[in-house]
Design a protein around this motif. Sequence first.
Motif, PDB file in Angstrom:
ATOM      1  N   UNK A  55       0.799  -1.231   0.000  1.00 45.47           N
ATOM      2  CA  UNK A  55       0.000   0.000   0.000  1.00 45.47           C
ATOM      3  C   UNK A  55       0.831   1.280   0.000  1.00 45.47           C
ATOM      4  N   UNK A  56       2.112   1.167   0.325  1.00 42.28           N
ATOM      5  CA  UNK A  56       2.925   2.372   0.472  1.00 42.28           C
ATOM      6  C   UNK A  56       2.847   2.974   1.854  1.00 42.28           C
ATOM      7  N   UNK A  57       1.943   2.466   2.685  1.00 35.56           N
ATOM      8  CA  UNK A  57       1.836   2.921   4.071  1.00 35.56           C
ATOM      9  C   UNK A  57       2.768   2.099   4.956  1.00 35.56           C
ATOM     10  N   UNK A  58       3.033   2.619   6.141  1.00 33.49           N
ATOM     11  CA  UNK A  58       3.880   1.896   7.089  1.00 33.49           C
ATOM     12  C   UNK A  58       3.148   0.658   7.582  1.00 33.49           C
ATOM     13  N   UNK A  59       3.753  -0.484   7.339  1.00 35.72           N
ATOM     14  CA  UNK A  59       3.162  -1.743   7.778  1.00 35.72           C
ATOM     15  C   UNK A  59       4.257  -2.638   8.340  1.00 35.72           C
ATOM     16  N   UNK A  60       4.049  -3.121   9.572  1.00 29.50           N
ATOM     17  CA  UNK A  60       4.960  -4.073  10.193  1.00 29.50           C
ATOM     18  C   UNK A  60       4.260  -5.425  10.218  1.00 29.50           C
ATOM     19  N   UNK A  61       4.715  -6.363   9.416  1.00 28.86           N
ATOM     20  CA  UNK A  61       4.029  -7.660   9.335  1.00 28.86           C
ATOM     21  C   UNK A  61       4.294  -8.509  10.577  1.00 28.86           C
ATOM     22  N   UNK A  62       3.548  -9.606  10.739  1.00 33.64           N
ATOM     23  CA  UNK A  62       3.768 -10.481  11.891  1.00 33.64           C
ATOM     24  C   UNK A  62       5.186 -11.030  11.887  1.00 33.64           C
ATOM     25  N   UNK A  63       5.691 -11.306  13.096  1.00 28.60           N
ATOM     26  CA  UNK A  63       7.030 -11.869  13.179  1.00 28.60           C
ATOM     27  C   UNK A  63       7.551 -11.901  14.590  1.00 28.60           C
ATOM     28  N   UNK A  64       8.759 -12.381  14.724  1.00 28.07           N
ATOM     29  CA  UNK A  64       9.464 -12.372  16.004  1.00 28.07           C
ATOM     30  C   UNK A  64       9.649 -10.927  16.436  1.00 28.07           C
ATOM     31  N   UNK A  65       9.163 -10.535  17.629  1.00 28.92           N
ATOM     32  CA  UNK A  65       9.215  -9.123  18.031  1.00 28.92           C
ATOM     33  C   UNK A  65      10.591  -8.482  17.922  1.00 28.92           C
ATOM     34  N   UNK A  66      11.645  -9.234  18.241  1.00 30.12           N
ATOM     35  CA  UNK A  66      12.973  -8.634  18.204  1.00 30.12           C
ATOM     36  C   UNK A  66      13.427  -8.353  16.774  1.00 30.12           C
ATOM     37  N   UNK A  67      12.747  -8.976  15.798  1.00 35.55           N
ATOM     38  CA  UNK A  67      13.092  -8.741  14.396  1.00 35.55           C
ATOM     39  C   UNK A  67      12.137  -7.770  13.705  1.00 35.55           C
ATOM     40  N   UNK A  68      11.043  -7.425  14.353  1.00 35.48           N
ATOM     41  CA  UNK A  68      10.154  -6.414  13.786  1.00 35.48           C
ATOM     42  C   UNK A  68      10.789  -5.036  13.962  1.00 35.48           C
ATOM     43  N   UNK A  69      10.698  -4.213  12.955  1.00 35.18           N
ATOM     44  CA  UNK A  69      11.376  -2.910  12.969  1.00 35.18           C
ATOM     45  C   UNK A  69      10.484  -1.843  13.600  1.00 35.18           C
ATOM     46  N   UNK A  70      10.505  -1.788  14.932  1.00 36.06           N
ATOM     47  CA  UNK A  70       9.673  -0.816  15.642  1.00 36.06           C
ATOM     48  C   UNK A  70      10.137   0.616  15.420  1.00 36.06           C
ATOM     49  N   UNK A  71      11.351   0.810  14.924  1.00 35.14           N
ATOM     50  CA  UNK A  71      11.848   2.170  14.684  1.00 35.14           C
ATOM     51  C   UNK A  71      11.043   2.875  13.600  1.00 35.14           C
ATOM     52  N   UNK A  72      10.274   2.113  12.807  1.00 38.96           N
ATOM     53  CA  UNK A  72       9.461   2.718  11.747  1.00 38.96           C
ATOM     54  C   UNK A  72       8.214   3.401  12.300  1.00 38.96           C
ATOM     55  N   UNK A  73       7.913   3.190  13.575  1.00 44.56           N
ATOM     56  CA  UNK A  73       6.742   3.803  14.193  1.00 44.56           C
ATOM     57  C   UNK A  73       7.154   5.132  14.804  1.00 44.56           C
ATOM     58  N   UNK A  74       6.662   6.212  14.218  1.00 37.03           N
ATOM     59  CA  UNK A  74       7.158   7.536  14.573  1.00 37.03           C
ATOM     60  C   UNK A  74       6.620   8.076  15.885  1.00 37.03           C
ATOM     61  N   UNK A  75       7.354   9.036  16.432  1.00 35.01           N
ATOM     62  CA  UNK A  75       6.948   9.705  17.660  1.00 35.01           C
ATOM     63  C   UNK A  75       5.612  10.412  17.457  1.00 35.01           C
ATOM     64  N   UNK A  76       4.675  10.176  18.365  1.00 37.62           N
ATOM     65  CA  UNK A  76       3.371  10.812  18.296  1.00 37.62           C
ATOM     66  C   UNK A  76       2.459  10.276  17.215  1.00 37.62           C
ATOM     67  N   UNK A  77       2.935   9.332  16.424  1.00 37.49           N
ATOM     68  CA  UNK A  77       2.152   8.788  15.318  1.00 37.49           C
ATOM     69  C   UNK A  77       1.080   7.834  15.854  1.00 37.49           C
ATOM     70  N   UNK A  78      -0.099   7.916  15.281  1.00 38.29           N
ATOM     71  CA  UNK A  78      -1.147   6.976  15.671  1.00 38.29           C
ATOM     72  C   UNK A  78      -0.920   5.670  14.926  1.00 38.29           C
ATOM     73  N   UNK A  79      -0.760   4.606  15.689  1.00 40.62           N
ATOM     74  CA  UNK A  79      -0.428   3.291  15.136  1.00 40.62           C
ATOM     75  C   UNK A  79      -1.515   2.304  15.525  1.00 40.62           C
ATOM     76  N   UNK A  80      -2.083   1.646  14.536  1.00 40.11           N
ATOM     77  CA  UNK A  80      -3.049   0.585  14.785  1.00 40.11           C
ATOM     78  C   UNK A  80      -2.283  -0.709  15.043  1.00 40.11           C
TER      79      UNK A  80
END
Length: 620
Positions: free
Chosen positions: A205-230
């Motif tokens: 989609x071009x939007x920020x999407x973190x797919x399922x996975x091992x939490x330590x391998x998911x790239x949480x840095x892509x979730x911005x400060x103050x950003x609303x994340x579902x």
Amino acid sequence: MGASIAIIGAGPRGTSITERIAAYLKERGGGSVTLHIIDDAQLGAGRVWETEQTRTLCMNTLAGAVTLFTEPGATVGAPVFEGPTMYEWVRALRGERSHPLIDAYGAPLPDQFTEELRATRPESNPSRALYGEYLRWVWKVALAQLPAGAEVVEHHSRAVSFAAEGVQDAITLADGSVVHADATVIASGWVLPAPTPAQQAFADSGLTYIPPGNPVEQDASRLGAGERVLVRGMGMGFFDLMALTTINRGGRFVEDASARSGLRYEATGREPHFVVTSGRGYPYLPKSEYHSLPPKADLSRLRAAIEASAAPVSFGRDLWPTLARDSYAEYYRTLARVRPGALKVPLDAILTAIDATDFSAAASPDDILPVANALTAALDGMSTEPFDMAAWVDPLAGTEKLDLEELNRRIAGGMEVDIAEAVRAWDSPLKAGLWAISAGRKPSAIATQNGRGPREAALSQYMAFGQMVGSGPPLFRTRELLALFDAGLITFLGPDPVVEATDGRYTATSHGRTVHAAALADAFLPGPDIRTSPDALTASLRDTGRVRPFHGSASPETDDHTRRTVHPDGELDTRLHIVGIPTGKQWADTTISPMPGTDPLMLQETDKTARSLLTQAGVL
């Protein structure tokens, strides 16, 4: 030339298989064999327990409740090889006790673990990194048990294809090398399935999407400060993501007796704002704070029903009514002990009513609620604090018409109760009743595994229920979640979300409540699927006809006594074995770490697999 065995995956199961091979070889006085250990992750720890990961992430298992060694009386063929539980290992490192294996092989740890070692108790939830250190030490010990004549060759690469070459397997690795083996076991743990069409659409989609996975391998840095994340998922994966985007960004949880969670969150401004949802819509319940290892639930009714049953076993008709009785009995026994004035009739009369309840019309393979409701109705008026199990099967039932603000008040208030009950622990009738539900999962799964029981909706409902009430986070994580809610950083959306990516944003709806978000994170770990996995090694097994799904499920079918795979024509493979998590739809308890004193199924499996590997390779 000696025999060769390939072990693909050197996490806990690969380590245990190596130790069991050593036990069989020593019993027979040795043997000429080469073990090819194949893994691109850290040997011993594997990827989930990698020792360099952040120590913010903790185990969901207690230090005193995990081991990787067999114990006297274990159901294994090779001699038992006793070793320390994780907590006994910690105590030895602190100098509080000695152990011959630690004396012999040592266990020096980096200084960053000093404080954690000092604070660890049997009921502690250690960091995953510290558990990884324990596993790495067990790996070192296992290798040292191999007798002369056994050689170990480590391949720090990923297996990507599998083919038969004469009477051997040819395993191609990502680095281009090829390993030839007379017998092979795949102990690869979590291998992600192919994304669903919706997940693929989110990724495209071009939007920020973190797919399922091992939490330590998911790239949480892509979730911005103050950003609303579902966030979809409210189990341990969500609590991991929550910790990574708060504690690991400098936020602090401070003890505060005036806060309803007992904690106050001091924000940095770098946190995202999470909108959290899941199928049930309510957070997993926190584990009780027993200040010891958990009690053993009384499952006498369930166990009697299992012993009396013959295949095929209907969970909904044969087992669930007895387990529900055990749960209600545990609740009222604890209530009689801690608040006897709440009983309007003697406890014996309540227990008699529990056992006399007629389930002829309620027991069903399709739904667990009728049995729960029948018990609640049968005990009506016998207590001022009745147990209503159905309210915990679906904590948000009846909230469909609440607006977002009202729903969030409801969930936050429920979490206050969850925390209070977890603190009461031994003295919580509710926790006693729900602990029986949690404890019943293993015997129920074993009783119905390997096709012994039909696939029933009631069993799936129960397993999800038992996971919600028994596999939730440590209590401190639930306190942190409520503190974040009170700090304005969490919004609960509700159950059964419908999520779409349109007009440059995500839109999520639950029972008419709609929110928009800039990013989506799937905070769960889906089970492996032999039928669709894009993993190259798995695909090659499909393509070469070395596996078939077990009764149309996601798991590869394997033999009970050897864990050799079954071909599409029903023949047993002569060399290939698969163990652990990928086989979960056929075999019970595949994701549970071995618990001391329980004759763990995982160690039974690694033992029979080791024996078969040596047999198929011509060593035994």
